[in-house]
Design an enzyme around this catalytic site. Structure first.
Site, mmCIF file in Angstrom:
data_model
loop_
_atom_site.group_PDB
_atom_site.id
_atom_site.type_symbol
_atom_site.label_atom_id
_atom_site.label_comp_id
_atom_site.label_asym_id
_atom_site.label_seq_id
_atom_site.Cartn_x
_atom_site.Cartn_y
_atom_site.Cartn_z
ATOM 1 N N SER A 1 22.050 55.296 48.615
ATOM 2 C CA SER A 1 21.901 53.840 48.487
ATOM 3 C C SER A 1 20.852 53.305 49.519
ATOM 4 O O SER A 1 19.761 53.494 49.305
ATOM 5 C CB SER A 1 23.306 53.327 48.571
ATOM 6 O OG SER A 1 23.349 51.832 48.323
ATOM 7 N N ASP B 1 21.399 49.541 42.501
ATOM 8 C CA ASP B 1 22.774 48.973 42.304
ATOM 9 C C ASP B 1 23.211 47.608 42.954
ATOM 10 O O ASP B 1 24.022 46.771 42.458
ATOM 11 C CB ASP B 1 24.006 49.776 42.400
ATOM 12 C CG ASP B 1 23.977 50.409 43.695
ATOM 13 O OD1 ASP B 1 23.375 49.980 44.764
ATOM 14 O OD2 ASP B 1 25.047 51.454 44.066
#
Length: 576
Positions: free
Chosen positions: A150, A306
């Site tokens: 991430s 995301d």
């Protein structure tokens, strides 16, 4: 349980056996000789699955991301798949992001799956995490893996597991798979690939995913409104460059300016301190470009696409960064407003958010007469709601950490469709004499003025982990009685699943899976949550305060009052 030097030595000795390749053994020997503290950090514990899967620093050892820790997890997952789907051909799809070594690690994971007779679809190059979630369902796979860390620093990588519904692992599968993994020895890993079971995938999934993203994110703006919107977008060296620009184009947005210096995927993230759109610094280059082209909206996404950070024009015409809660409430309200205008409510709709996000989500849901459901931190819990309640219709929802999900065609936070939705709102509101920001202020007058603040304390290494643990123990043993001169009236302990009302001294059971989270509520409506991060060496404090806003003209004054509340709470908790 305290880890001793003897425990660490035993682990190190195992990794110096022929089970492990010579390169790994040599690296360990170098650490023994030159960096004993690094060696200790590498072996003092085993990497565990947190709220976002398994994530850690790359390197040798049980506490690092490497071919053996990922191989062991994949072997355990393979064993579980073969047991659960006996008589079937289990299938897995694998994606990876721009991280250093992600492509190599993805191939290793594919090799282990195939070595165990599992059919593998492997993306031929980097792809966004939401596309992996989509691909699990689209290809009818039993599970999916994405190699990503991430928004963590460059030295990190990670491994997120998705199940048949396209959502991340949740109970009971997560515990059952972890048990399979823990029952294994490193010698049990089968790395011998069956290449005929590995199939590279490419544009076919891309096309379907981008088309559905464009369809789901296009809500109400006319083409004329889209033509009048100027957008600046940055992928922050990540995967979103493969999907977001094309999705915006197919949805009809033409004036998209890409920050070219950050468009090339690069796991070293050379132009930012942190590739995290939650950090204002990450959008500096995008903001500079926006000033040059007079953009209406700035959007940046994290490396695996995301999360998204947004800046819009405020009432003075200046670009202003929004936090995740602000973006979420505007997006959610807009989706609900369009449903109301089209009179498509059937009575089974719901929105969702997390226990550490703004209480304003509940107020908005109540305003529309729509059900609001609240879950633990992490989108896997929102995806679980969709799976558990097929009779209900999920409209949208998000969490404070800059994630949002539009509908359920993707079962994880999705910065592709959410970026499009943000642009759609900006175009629609501008065409109607308002703006994204002005809409936010109007919502404050209608649903209550909520303001949030996040304090993240970084505590690295063995000592840091102990400090975080002790902080939570202290908060449980001696909870604050007053915050900002307001009585604490309710304490929710998600580890014990007990909510204690301090006014009438009653206790109720919290019907949410256990988690190491404490939430304190004051008599004035403030809410303060404390939780260790599941993916980073941090303890986080989420502060939410509320007031009223009678008129947009009073915003500055009302905001100062809420800021004062937040500062007082931080001082009482010794966070300043």
């Amino acid at each position: 349980m305290q880890v001793t030097d003897s425990d660490i030595s035993q682990k190190v000795s195992e990794w110096l056996t022929p089970i492990f390749d010579t390169e790994t053994q040599q690296h360990i020997k170098n650490l023994q000789k030159n960096a004993p503290e690094d060696l200790k950090e590498s072996f003092y514990k085993d990497l565990e699955f947190g709220t976002g899967g398994m994530r850690g620093v790359m390197g040798v050892g049980t506490n690092r991301i490497n071919k053996y820790t990922l191989g062991k997890s994949t072997q355990g997952l393979s064993n579980y798949l073969l047991k659960q789907f006996e008589g079937e051909q289990p299938k897995a799809v694998i994606a990876y992001d721009c991280r250093n070594n992600s492509d190599t690690l993805a191939q290793i994971v594919a090799n282990v799956f195939s070595a165990n007779g599992i059919k593998v679809y492997l993306f031929s190059s980097l792809r966004p995490t939401p596309e992996l979630s989509f691909a699990v369902k689209e290809l009818g796979c039993h599970c999916g893996i994405v190699l990503t860390a991430s928004h963590n620093p460059p030295e990190y990588n990670g491994y997120k597991v998705y199940w048949q519904d396209g959502g991340q692992l949740v109970p009971p599968q997560d515990a059952e798979i972890i048990a399979e993994i823990n029952a294994l020895q490193y010698a049990d890993i089968n790395f011998e690939a069956q290449s005929d079971l590995i199939e590279k995938i490419d544009t076919a999934i891309d096309e379907t995913f981008i088309n559905q993203s464009a369809q789901n994110g296009s809500i109400a703006a006319t083409q004329e409104a889209k033509d009048d919107l100027t957008i600046v977008f940055t992928s922050l060296h990540g995967t979103s460059i493969t999907a977001v620009p094309e999705t915006l184009k197919r949805a009809g947005f033409k004036n998209v300016h890409i920050v070219e210096e950050q468009a090339e995927p690069d796991g070293n993230f050379p132009t930012v301190k942190s590739p995290n759109p939650e950090e204002p610094e990450a959008l500096t280059m995008a903001m500079d470009l926006a000033k040059k082209v007079n953009a209406d909206i700035v959007i940046g996404t994290d490396p695996d696409c995301d999360r998204l950070g947004i800046a819009v024009r405020n009432t003075d015409g200046d670009l202003q960064l929004l936090n995740g809660n602000q973006t979420m409430v505007v997006m959610t309200w807009f989706l609900l407003e369009q449903y109301a205008k089209e009179k498509t409510f059937k009575g089974n709709e719901f929105i969702a958010s997390t226990i550490v996000s703004t209480p304003m989500m509940r107020s908005i849901a109540n305003g529309f007469g729509v059900e609001y459901l609240e879950v633990l931190t992490g989108f896997k819990w929102i995806a679980k709601l969709i799976k558990d309640f097929p009779e209900k219709h999920f409209i949208g929802g998000g969490e404070e950490s800059f994630g949002f999900m539009v509908g359920d065609f993707v079962r994880d936070k999705d910065a592709v469709t959410s970026t499009l939705l943000a642009c759609e709102i900006a175009a629609y509101t501008k065409a109607n004499g308002s703006s994204f920001y002005a809409t936010l202020l109007e919502l404050y007058t209608k649903y209550g003025f909520y303001k949030e603040n996040l304090v993240s304390l970084v505590k690295k290494g063995i000592e840091g982990a102990q400090e975080i643990k002790q902080t939570m123990i202290d908060l449980r043993n001696t909870p604050p009685q007053h915050l900002n001169n307001e009585k604490v009236v309710l304490i929710e302990d998600y580890q014990s699943s007990v909510a204690k009302n301090l006014q009438d001294h009653t206790e109720t059971i919290i019907d949410i899976p256990k988690s190491n989270v404490l939430i304190f509520y004051t008599e004035g409506g403030s809410k303060i949550a404390a939780r260790p991060s599941g993916t980073e060496p941090k303890i986080k404090f989420y502060i939410s305060v509320q007031g009223s806003l009678d008129s947009v003209a009073d915003f500055d004054t009302a905001q100062q009052q809420l800021d004062s509340k937040i500062e007082a709470i931080k001082k009482d908790l010794q966070l300043t």
